[in-house]
Write a protein that holds these residues in place. Structure first.
Motif, mmCIF file in Angstrom:
data_model
loop_
_atom_site.group_PDB
_atom_site.id
_atom_site.type_symbol
_atom_site.label_atom_id
_atom_site.label_comp_id
_atom_site.label_asym_id
_atom_site.label_seq_id
_atom_site.Cartn_x
_atom_site.Cartn_y
_atom_site.Cartn_z
ATOM 1 N N ARG A 185 -54.314 35.838 -43.942
ATOM 2 C CA ARG A 185 -54.640 37.239 -43.742
ATOM 3 C C ARG A 185 -53.384 38.085 -43.967
ATOM 4 N NH1 ARG A 185 -54.953 39.268 -38.960
ATOM 5 N NH2 ARG A 185 -54.958 37.226 -37.974
ATOM 6 N N ARG A 186 -52.959 38.226 -45.200
ATOM 7 C CA ARG A 186 -51.805 39.068 -45.506
ATOM 8 C C ARG A 186 -51.955 39.635 -46.910
ATOM 9 N NH1 ARG A 186 -47.418 34.105 -46.039
ATOM 10 N NH2 ARG A 186 -46.733 34.833 -48.085
ATOM 11 N N SER A 187 -51.287 40.774 -47.131
ATOM 12 C CA SER A 187 -51.572 41.528 -48.353
ATOM 13 C C SER A 187 -50.962 40.879 -49.603
ATOM 14 C CB SER A 187 -51.055 42.950 -48.211
ATOM 15 O OG SER A 187 -49.661 42.897 -47.949
ATOM 16 N N ASP A 188 -49.955 40.009 -49.419
ATOM 17 C CA ASP A 188 -49.300 39.478 -50.617
ATOM 18 C C ASP A 188 -49.818 38.106 -51.042
ATOM 19 O OD1 ASP A 188 -48.243 38.056 -48.543
ATOM 20 O OD2 ASP A 188 -46.187 38.073 -49.302
ATOM 21 N N MET A 189 -50.962 37.700 -50.515
ATOM 22 C CA MET A 189 -51.586 36.470 -51.017
ATOM 23 C C MET A 189 -53.074 36.707 -51.141
ATOM 24 S SD MET A 189 -49.755 33.224 -49.172
ATOM 25 C CE MET A 189 -50.351 31.902 -50.200
ATOM 26 N N ASN A 190 -53.588 36.557 -52.344
ATOM 27 C CA ASN A 190 -54.997 36.821 -52.591
ATOM 28 C C ASN A 190 -55.617 35.714 -53.422
ATOM 29 O OD1 ASN A 190 -55.520 39.461 -51.386
ATOM 30 N ND2 ASN A 190 -53.961 40.175 -52.811
ATOM 31 N N PRO A 191 -56.962 35.595 -53.319
ATOM 32 C CA PRO A 191 -57.647 34.586 -54.128
ATOM 33 C C PRO A 191 -57.208 34.681 -55.594
ATOM 34 C CG PRO A 191 -59.185 35.573 -52.610
ATOM 35 C CD PRO A 191 -57.886 36.328 -52.446
ATOM 36 N N GLY A 201 -37.907 33.320 -58.758
ATOM 37 C CA GLY A 201 -38.933 34.187 -59.325
ATOM 38 C C GLY A 201 -40.336 33.974 -58.787
ATOM 39 N N PHE A 202 -40.497 33.132 -57.767
ATOM 40 C CA PHE A 202 -41.814 32.947 -57.134
ATOM 41 C C PHE A 202 -41.564 32.566 -55.686
ATOM 42 C CE2 PHE A 202 -42.204 28.267 -56.674
ATOM 43 C CZ PHE A 202 -41.046 27.885 -57.331
ATOM 44 N N TYR A 203 -42.565 32.736 -54.830
ATOM 45 C CA TYR A 203 -42.332 32.385 -53.421
ATOM 46 C C TYR A 203 -43.586 32.006 -52.649
ATOM 47 C CZ TYR A 203 -44.146 36.924 -51.872
ATOM 48 O OH TYR A 203 -44.953 37.994 -51.621
ATOM 49 N N THR A 204 -44.778 32.149 -53.243
ATOM 50 C CA THR A 204 -45.991 31.929 -52.450
ATOM 51 C C THR A 204 -46.556 30.509 -52.541
ATOM 52 O OG1 THR A 204 -47.285 32.824 -54.280
ATOM 53 C CG2 THR A 204 -46.776 34.335 -52.477
ATOM 54 N N PHE A 205 -46.047 29.700 -53.471
ATOM 55 C CA PHE A 205 -46.647 28.370 -53.620
ATOM 56 C C PHE A 205 -45.598 27.300 -53.899
ATOM 57 C CE2 PHE A 205 -46.839 30.563 -57.757
ATOM 58 C CZ PHE A 205 -46.081 29.696 -58.530
ATOM 59 N N ARG A 209 -46.586 36.187 -58.089
ATOM 60 C CA ARG A 209 -45.913 37.219 -57.294
ATOM 61 C C ARG A 209 -44.418 36.983 -57.212
ATOM 62 N NH1 ARG A 209 -49.595 40.373 -54.257
ATOM 63 N NH2 ARG A 209 -51.667 39.495 -54.554
ATOM 64 N N LYS A 210 -43.676 38.058 -57.440
ATOM 65 C CA LYS A 210 -42.212 37.967 -57.403
ATOM 66 C C LYS A 210 -41.713 38.261 -55.999
ATOM 67 C CE LYS A 210 -41.310 38.654 -62.203
ATOM 68 N NZ LYS A 210 -41.378 37.249 -62.572
ATOM 69 N N ILE A 227 -36.070 27.341 -63.823
ATOM 70 C CA ILE A 227 -37.481 27.737 -63.772
ATOM 71 C C ILE A 227 -37.619 29.128 -64.377
ATOM 72 C CG2 ILE A 227 -39.272 28.523 -62.122
ATOM 73 C CD1 ILE A 227 -38.439 26.100 -60.388
ATOM 74 N N ASN A 228 -38.623 29.310 -65.225
ATOM 75 C CA ASN A 228 -38.909 30.644 -65.755
ATOM 76 C C ASN A 228 -40.298 31.039 -65.303
ATOM 77 O OD1 ASN A 228 -37.742 28.923 -68.479
ATOM 78 N ND2 ASN A 228 -36.520 30.565 -67.622
ATOM 79 N N VAL A 229 -40.402 32.280 -64.838
ATOM 80 C CA VAL A 229 -41.710 32.807 -64.460
ATOM 81 C C VAL A 229 -42.013 33.980 -65.377
ATOM 82 C CG1 VAL A 229 -43.042 33.934 -62.634
ATOM 83 C CG2 VAL A 229 -41.472 32.067 -62.062
ATOM 84 N N ILE A 230 -43.122 33.877 -66.122
ATOM 85 C CA ILE A 230 -43.507 34.941 -67.040
ATOM 86 C C ILE A 230 -44.983 35.222 -66.827
ATOM 87 C CG2 ILE A 230 -43.483 35.731 -69.460
ATOM 88 C CD1 ILE A 230 -41.958 32.591 -69.495
ATOM 89 N N GLY A 231 -45.304 36.338 -66.210
ATOM 90 C CA GLY A 231 -46.709 36.697 -65.981
ATOM 91 C C GLY A 231 -47.415 35.663 -65.128
#
Ligand SMILES: [Ca+2]
Ligand SMILES: [Ca+2]
Length: 343
Positions: free
Chosen positions: A55-61, A110-114, A89-90, A208-212
């Motif tokens: 239940r938080r705004s920075d993680m969505n289906p 460049g990522f943090y949610t997974f 998400r950055k 690691i590269n994060v692009i889109g």
């Protein structure tokens, strides 16, 4: 050097810009070749089916919904690519604690949610290799694809490595100290040993590269024992990531304790900011795995609900051998089915 300077002065900005575009445009073609590609269904980022995002705004289906897993050849590296359903998400610059630590200070890749775990069976021998997954996954790899190499892609690779070493050390100390008393040099030696034993088994990519929607992780072929092969078995697992390994113990005051869960967001029955919701009651072995790849002939639901908490039997994750999958051109469903395809 004077010659170079003179040359540079003659290059007009527009021409230089064009040259850069050409170079950048040409770069991916050079020394880059696909080894295999697997696809995963859209909209299955709910574990066995019932899990809900925190239940938080920075993680969505969609954020942890893996759609493609690709291996590419690049010189001395294999680059594993992961494409998700939504833009990755950055890490932001907002403070996440009382002393002003920013998300982007902790998660620098460049990522943090997974987290993405990759368990690779390189010898193809059933029962040869490791079954254990990283701490906190509450599942094992099936004996048929017991692994030789693991790639652990995490927002904080060094912290995860240290936390895994500590978890292993604690496990050893608890077992040993039941039988005898441990000397200080022995403890020190065991710590060093654990750290050294991990090096050939688990690689924590820092390049690691994060692009889109895509994340590329560079893994040296020297670690894998050669470039990735389509004949190897792969288990791919997505979990929610925690950036901190310490957490507050509710009702026990302000002290925090180190978690041994491998920095994975847990699953709770209700709904929570720091956990996935919709979990089962009294099922300590329900795995906090949000999306996984499964081979043909089984489903994600089947695999992730195949645990038995009463009998202490964790879910067993089957590996996928890309070379075994039917020729891609014949597949009309584009990987929309329950099983992955390869293209
Ligand atoms: Ca998926
Ligand atoms: Ca899946």
């Amino acid at each position: 050097m004077a010659g170079v300077g003179a040359y540079n002065r003659r290059v007009r900005p527009v021409a230089l810009g064009l040259l850069l575009i050409l170079l950048v445009g040409a770069a991916p073609a050079a020394g880059r070749e696909r080894i295999f590609r697997l696809t995963d269904p859209f909209g299955d980022d709910r574990g066995a089916g019932s899990l809900r995002y925190p239940r938080r705004s920075d993680m969505n289906p969609g954020d942890l919904d893996l759609l493609e897993f690709t291996a590419e050849r690049r010189g001395d590296f294999t680059v594993f690519q992961f494409v998700f359903a939504r833009n990755i998400r950055k890490p932001g610059r907002e403070a996440i604690d009382g002393i002003g630590t920013m998300q982007s200070d902790l998660a620098r890749r460049g990522f943090y949610t997974f987290n993405i775990d990759l368990y690779i069976d390189t010898d193809g021998e059933p029962n040869s290799g490791e079954l254990a997954m990283l701490p906190g996954r509450k599942a094992v790899v099936s004996a048929k694809h017991a692994w030789e190499k693991t790639v652990a892609i995490a927002p904080r690779p060094h912290t995860l490595r240290a936390s895994i070493e500590r978890a292993k050390f604690r496990e050893w100390r608890e077992e040993e100290s039941e039988r005898r008393s441990l000397s200080r040099p022995e403890i020190k030696q065991r710590r060093r040993q654990i750290s050294e034993e991990l090096i050939p088994l688990v690689y924590f990519p820092t390049r690691i590269n994060v692009i889109g929607r895509r994340l590329d992780a560079w893994v040296p072929n020297a670690f894998l024992g050669g470039e990735a092969q389509p004949t190897w078995g792969y288990v791919v697992v997505i979990t929610g990531a925690r950036l901190e390994q310490r957490f507050r113990v509710p009702f026990f005051g302000p002290w925090s304790q180190e978690s041994l869960d491998g920095m994975v967001l847990p699953v709770f029955p209700g709904s929570d900011e720091q956990a996935f919701g919709g979990g089962l009651e009294d099922e300590p072995l329900q795995p906090p795995l949000i999306d996984i790849l499964v081979p043909e002939g089984t489903t994600q639901r089947e695999v992730l609900s195949g645990f038995d908490s009463r009998r202490s039997r964790p879910a067993q994750l089957p590996g996928i051998v890309p070379a075994d999958i039917a020729a891609p051109a014949e597949r009309a469903d584009g990987g929309e089915g329950e099983s992955p395809g390869s293209r």
